[in-house]
Design a protein around this motif. Structure first.
Motif, PDB file in Angstrom:
ATOM      1  N   LEU A  29     -52.881 -72.891 -21.974  1.00  0.00           N
ATOM      2  CA  LEU A  29     -52.840 -74.340 -22.183  1.00  0.00           C
ATOM      3  C   LEU A  29     -53.612 -74.748 -23.433  1.00  0.00           C
ATOM      4  CD1 LEU A  29     -53.293 -75.608 -18.530  1.00  0.00           C
ATOM      5  CD2 LEU A  29     -51.233 -75.792 -19.950  1.00  0.00           C
ATOM      6  N   TRP A  32     -51.470 -74.070 -26.406  1.00  0.00           N
ATOM      7  CA  TRP A  32     -50.398 -75.061 -26.489  1.00  0.00           C
ATOM      8  C   TRP A  32     -50.927 -76.392 -27.028  1.00  0.00           C
ATOM      9  CZ3 TRP A  32     -45.395 -75.463 -26.722  1.00  0.00           C
ATOM     10  CH2 TRP A  32     -44.803 -76.714 -26.554  1.00  0.00           C
ATOM     11  N   ASN A  56     -50.149 -75.277 -13.270  1.00  0.00           N
ATOM     12  CA  ASN A  56     -50.911 -75.687 -14.457  1.00  0.00           C
ATOM     13  C   ASN A  56     -50.013 -75.803 -15.685  1.00  0.00           C
ATOM     14  OD1 ASN A  56     -53.328 -75.869 -13.080  1.00  0.00           O
ATOM     15  ND2 ASN A  56     -53.984 -73.797 -13.620  1.00  0.00           N
ATOM     16  N   LEU A  57     -49.136 -74.840 -15.886  1.00  0.00           N
ATOM     17  CA  LEU A  57     -48.271 -74.862 -17.069  1.00  0.00           C
ATOM     18  C   LEU A  57     -47.214 -75.962 -16.970  1.00  0.00           C
ATOM     19  CD1 LEU A  57     -47.722 -71.024 -17.586  1.00  0.00           C
ATOM     20  CD2 LEU A  57     -49.390 -72.502 -18.712  1.00  0.00           C
ATOM     21  N   VAL A  60     -47.866 -79.578 -18.118  1.00  0.00           N
ATOM     22  CA  VAL A  60     -48.163 -79.904 -19.511  1.00  0.00           C
ATOM     23  C   VAL A  60     -47.088 -79.436 -20.493  1.00  0.00           C
ATOM     24  CG1 VAL A  60     -49.845 -79.552 -21.370  1.00  0.00           C
ATOM     25  CG2 VAL A  60     -50.645 -79.781 -19.018  1.00  0.00           C
TER      26      VAL A  60
END
Length: 118
Positions: A29, A32, A56-57, A60
């Motif tokens: 993250l 990113w 989590n990914l 976002v």
């Protein structure tokens, strides 16, 4: 790592990151969000972390901008090498690689820097 990736992205206008030991995805993250990576391959050898990592990914990163696998990192690294699928940045835990793959061995996955015209 993240700052160097940002500088690389700014000068090369593209950044693909392979996170070999993703854990819960925080490092992915950061690449990113902070370095503006164009694509992430997020690998974690422990499939028990899949629900946390993917949650989590997904919260976002757009789905088309990353790939998640649950494989042994050596398999991922050597598969990329065999397919000549090179990445601009390879992230991993030095402790996790101790006795498995050295940073020097992993360097073959990094894309060669562009050559300058004379």
């Amino acid at each position: 790592g993240v700052l160097a990736a940002k500088v690389y992205r700014d000068s090369n206008h593209s950044l693909r990151v392979l996170d070999g030991f993703a854990g819960c995805g925080v490092r992915s993250l950061r690449y990113w969000l902070e370095s503006k990576a164009d694509f992430l391959w997020v690998n974690e050898g422990n499939p028990d972390l899949s629900s946390v990592l993917e949650a989590n990914l997904q919260s976002v990163i757009p789905e088309a901008s990353y790939r998640v696998t649950y494989l042994d990192a050596n398999r991922v690294f050597f598969d990329c090498y065999n397919r000549r699928d090179y990445y601009d940045l390879l992230t991993y835990s030095h402790r996790a690689l101790r006795g498995i793959l050295t940073p020097h061995d992993a360097s073959f996955l990094l894309r060669s820097p562009p050559t300058r015209a004379s």
